[in-house]
Design a protein around this motif. Structure first.
Motif, PDB file in Angstrom:
ATOM      1  N   THR A  65      -2.673   9.425  14.489  1.00  0.00           N
ATOM      2  CA  THR A  65      -2.642   8.313  15.532  1.00  0.00           C
ATOM      3  C   THR A  65      -2.465   7.074  14.839  1.00  0.00           C
ATOM      4  OG1 THR A  65      -4.983   8.347  15.720  1.00  0.00           O
ATOM      5  CG2 THR A  65      -3.614   9.502  17.487  1.00  0.00           C
ATOM      6  N   LEU A  66      -2.122   6.029  15.392  1.00  0.00           N
ATOM      7  CA  LEU A  66      -1.926   4.738  14.661  1.00  0.00           C
ATOM      8  C   LEU A  66      -2.600   3.642  15.731  1.00  0.00           C
ATOM      9  CD1 LEU A  66      -1.308   2.851  12.090  1.00  0.00           C
ATOM     10  CD2 LEU A  66       1.243   3.027  13.035  1.00  0.00           C
ATOM     11  N   ASP A  67      -3.831   3.182  15.421  1.00  0.00           N
ATOM     12  CA  ASP A  67      -4.132   2.058  16.185  1.00  0.00           C
ATOM     13  C   ASP A  67      -3.915   0.793  15.751  1.00  0.00           C
ATOM     14  OD1 ASP A  67      -5.571   0.579  18.408  1.00  0.00           O
ATOM     15  OD2 ASP A  67      -7.543   1.300  17.935  1.00  0.00           O
ATOM     16  N   THR A  68      -2.966  -0.046  16.096  1.00  0.00           N
ATOM     17  CA  THR A  68      -2.777  -1.388  15.406  1.00  0.00           C
ATOM     18  C   THR A  68      -2.093  -2.148  16.793  1.00  0.00           C
ATOM     19  OG1 THR A  68      -1.886  -2.485  13.734  1.00  0.00           O
ATOM     20  CG2 THR A  68      -0.667  -0.776  14.827  1.00  0.00           C
ATOM     21  N   THR A  69      -1.664  -3.285  16.331  1.00  0.00           N
ATOM     22  CA  THR A  69      -0.810  -4.191  17.169  1.00  0.00           C
ATOM     23  C   THR A  69       0.480  -4.630  16.371  1.00  0.00           C
ATOM     24  OG1 THR A  69      -2.003  -6.278  16.582  1.00  0.00           O
ATOM     25  CG2 THR A  69      -3.150  -4.948  18.003  1.00  0.00           C
ATOM     26  N   ALA A 111       0.940  -1.030  -0.161  1.00  0.00           N
ATOM     27  CA  ALA A 111      -0.214   0.085   0.080  1.00  0.00           C
ATOM     28  C   ALA A 111       0.890   1.121   0.129  1.00  0.00           C
ATOM     29  CB  ALA A 111      -0.925   0.058   1.010  1.00  0.00           C
ATOM     30  N   ILE A 112       0.424   2.339  -0.706  1.00  0.00           N
ATOM     31  CA  ILE A 112       0.960   3.623  -0.463  1.00  0.00           C
ATOM     32  C   ILE A 112      -0.344   4.623   0.033  1.00  0.00           C
ATOM     33  CG2 ILE A 112       1.694   5.841  -1.713  1.00  0.00           C
ATOM     34  CD1 ILE A 112       2.996   3.938  -3.806  1.00  0.00           C
ATOM     35  N   ASP A 113       0.042   4.858   1.452  1.00  0.00           N
ATOM     36  CA  ASP A 113      -1.069   5.723   2.300  1.00  0.00           C
ATOM     37  C   ASP A 113      -0.662   6.937   2.353  1.00  0.00           C
ATOM     38  OD1 ASP A 113      -3.216   5.740   4.096  1.00  0.00           O
ATOM     39  OD2 ASP A 113      -1.719   6.100   5.537  1.00  0.00           O
ATOM     40  N   ASN A 114      -1.708   7.897   1.821  1.00  0.00           N
ATOM     41  CA  ASN A 114      -1.791   9.221   1.981  1.00  0.00           C
ATOM     42  C   ASN A 114      -2.507   9.884   3.110  1.00  0.00           C
ATOM     43  OD1 ASN A 114       0.028   9.932  -0.280  1.00  0.00           O
ATOM     44  ND2 ASN A 114      -1.445   8.464  -1.444  1.00  0.00           N
ATOM     45  N   VAL A 115      -3.346   8.995   3.898  1.00  0.00           N
ATOM     46  CA  VAL A 115      -4.344   9.635   4.730  1.00  0.00           C
ATOM     47  C   VAL A 115      -3.882   9.348   6.117  1.00  0.00           C
ATOM     48  CG1 VAL A 115      -6.534   8.745   5.475  1.00  0.00           C
ATOM     49  CG2 VAL A 115      -5.775   8.799   3.165  1.00  0.00           C
ATOM     50  N   GLY A 116      -3.429   8.179   6.553  1.00  0.00           N
ATOM     51  CA  GLY A 116      -2.823   7.970   8.031  1.00  0.00           C
ATOM     52  C   GLY A 116      -4.072   7.507   8.884  1.00  0.00           C
ATOM     53  N   GLY A 117      -4.045   7.847  10.287  1.00  0.00           N
ATOM     54  CA  GLY A 117      -5.188   7.452  11.172  1.00  0.00           C
ATOM     55  C   GLY A 117      -5.767   6.226  10.740  1.00  0.00           C
ATOM     56  N   GLU A 118      -7.121   6.057  10.886  1.00  0.00           N
ATOM     57  CA  GLU A 118      -8.032   4.862  10.740  1.00  0.00           C
ATOM     58  C   GLU A 118      -7.567   4.001   9.537  1.00  0.00           C
ATOM     59  OE1 GLU A 118     -12.425   3.222  11.168  1.00  0.00           O
ATOM     60  OE2 GLU A 118     -12.082   5.346  10.646  1.00  0.00           O
ATOM     61  N   THR A 119      -7.265   4.655   8.413  1.00  0.00           N
ATOM     62  CA  THR A 119      -7.146   4.107   7.348  1.00  0.00           C
ATOM     63  C   THR A 119      -5.718   3.401   7.322  1.00  0.00           C
ATOM     64  OG1 THR A 119      -8.297   5.631   5.930  1.00  0.00           O
ATOM     65  CG2 THR A 119      -6.752   4.359   4.842  1.00  0.00           C
TER      66      THR A 119
END
Length: 336
Positions: free
Chosen positions: A255-259, A223-231
C-alpha cells in the motif's frame, strides 16, 4: 558440445493440495519450455524472488512445473536464431524465467532469443551472476532517474533495504558516479559493509521518525526504494524539489498512503522499475553500462558467497527470513 539425454535441474511443482514442493530432478531437453537458444549453464544466483518461489512463501510461478532460477549465464550450445551461435558467452536475467519459462537452476537451459544478452567485454560469466537481476535493476533505476533529470547537485540519494542485493549495488554505483548516498537499513550492525560500498552515513529504520504531515522537511535529492509501504510513503513526503524516487520492492507492504502534494507542489516523480518486461535493446544498453561507468567496484564484497549447485536447497530460507547480506552466486559449471 552435446546435450546429454538427461541432466540435473532444480524443479518446482505444485501439488493437488496447492502446496509447493521443489528439488533436484533428472530431466531432458524436451521437458524444458520452448526457446530458440540452448545454453550450457555456468552460473546462476539467488534472489528474494527465487527463494519465495522455491519455498512456496510467494506465488511467483504462473505455471507448473518449472525449473527455478530467474538468472543464468553460460555458453550457447545451439541456436536457431542467427544473432547467437555455438560458443557465444551469454546471460539472461529476469525475462520471466521461473515464472512463465524454465529458469537457470539447471545444467542446460532453453531460452527465448529475445531475452539473451551477449556477455559484455570486461565481465566474466561469474561476474554476470554476481551482478544478476539485482545489479541490473539498480542500474535501470539509476538510468531512469538520470533520464528524468537526477543530478548529484540536487542532494543525497537515500537507498532503502540497503543491505540487500539491489540496495548494495545501488549504493556502490551511485557513489562511483558522484552522488552522496545515505543507507536506510534495519541492520545497523552492517555499517562497515555499507560504508565500504560507498554510503556516507546510515539511518536506522527502527529509529526514524517518519511524521504524518502531507509534506515533511525535505531531506533527499532522490531515493531508490526496495521496501515500499510506509517507507515509500515517507519518501514521497521528504524528497526535495524535482527529486526522483525509484520504486523497486515491496517487502514492507504494497500500500502507498500519500497525497498528491509532493507531486504537484514539489514536482517529485515516482518511477516504477520493472526489470522483467522490456525490449532487448534496453537490456543490452543496461549491461553495457554495467561493464563501463556503472560497473560495480565492490563486486567481491557484494557477492562474497558462492555455493555449489548441490547446496542450493539449503540456501533459500535465509533469504525468506531476511538475514542475508549481499548476493549469493550458484556455481553450476565453473569450467566454461
Amino acid at each position: 558440445m552435446i546435450v546429454p539425454e538427461r541432466f540435473n535441474a532444480f524443479r518446482i511443482h505444485q501439488g493437488e493440495d496447492k502446496k509447493i514442493n521443489s528439488g533436484f530432478e533428472q530431466i531432458t531437453l524436451n521437458d524444458l519450455t520452448d526457446g530458440e537458444v540452448v545454453v550450457k549453464v555456468a552460473y546462476s544466483d539467488i534472489n528474494y524472488k527465487d527463494a519465495l518461489a522455491a519455498t512456496g512463501k510467494g506465488r511467483i510461478l504462473r505455471t507448473y512445473p518449472l525449473v527455478g532460477g530467474i538468472d543464468l549465464s553460460g555458453v550457447v550450445v545451439s541456436s536457431v536464431d542467427n544473432r547467437f551461435k555455438a560458443g557465444d558467452k551469454v546471460l539472461v536475467c529476469g525475462a520471466q524465467l521461473s515464472e512463465l519459462y524454465d529458469g537457470g537452476y539447471s545444467e542446460f537451459a532453453r531460452v527465448k532469443a529475445d531475452s539473451v544478452v551477449n556477455l559484455p567485454d570486461g565481465i566474466t560469466l561469474r561476474d554476470a551472476m554476481a551482478i544478476g537481476t539485482a545489479g541490473y535493476t539498480a542500474a535501470l533505476a539509476i538510468q531512469r532517474m538520470e533520464d528524468n533529470g537526477q543530478i548529484p547537485e540536487r542532494g543525497p540519494i537515500v537507498v532503502t533495504g540497503a543491505t540487500g542485493g539491489v540496495g548494495s549495488f545501488a549504493i556502490n554505483m551511485l557513489s562511483n558516479i558522484g552522488y552522496e548516498v545515505v543507507a536506510f537499513t534495519g541492520k545497523t550492525e552492517q555499517e562497515e559493509y555499507l560504508t565500504a560500498l560507498g554510503a556516507s552515513r546510515l539511518i536506522s529504520r527502527h529509529e526514524i521518525e517518519m511524521g504524518t504531515k502531507p509534506l515533511e522537511s525535505m531531506q533527499w535529492g532522490g531515493a531508490i526504494d526496495n521496501v515500499g509501504g510506509e517507507t515509500l510513503s515517507w519518501l514521497t513526503r521528504t524528497t526535495n524539489v524535482w527529486g526522483n524516487i525509484a520504486s523497486i520492492g515491496l517487502a514492507g507492504g504494497i500500500t502507498l498512503d500519500t497525497t498528491v502534494m509532493p507531486f504537484i507542489l514539489r514536482g517529485v516523480s515516482l518511477l516504477g522499475i520493472n526489470s522483467v518486461e522490456m525490449p532487448l535493446s534496453v537490456r543490452e544498453q543496461g549491461w553495457k553500462r554495467l561493464a563501463s561507468d556503472l560497473k560495480p567496484t565492490k563486486l567481491d564484497l557484494i557477492a562474497a558467497t558462492t555455493i555449489a549447485f548441490s547446496e542450493l536447497p539449503d540456501a533459500f530460507l535465509a533469504y525468506v527470513e531476511g538475514t542475508v547480506t549481499g548476493r549469493t552466486v550458484v556455481e553450476i559449471d565453473a569450467n566454461l
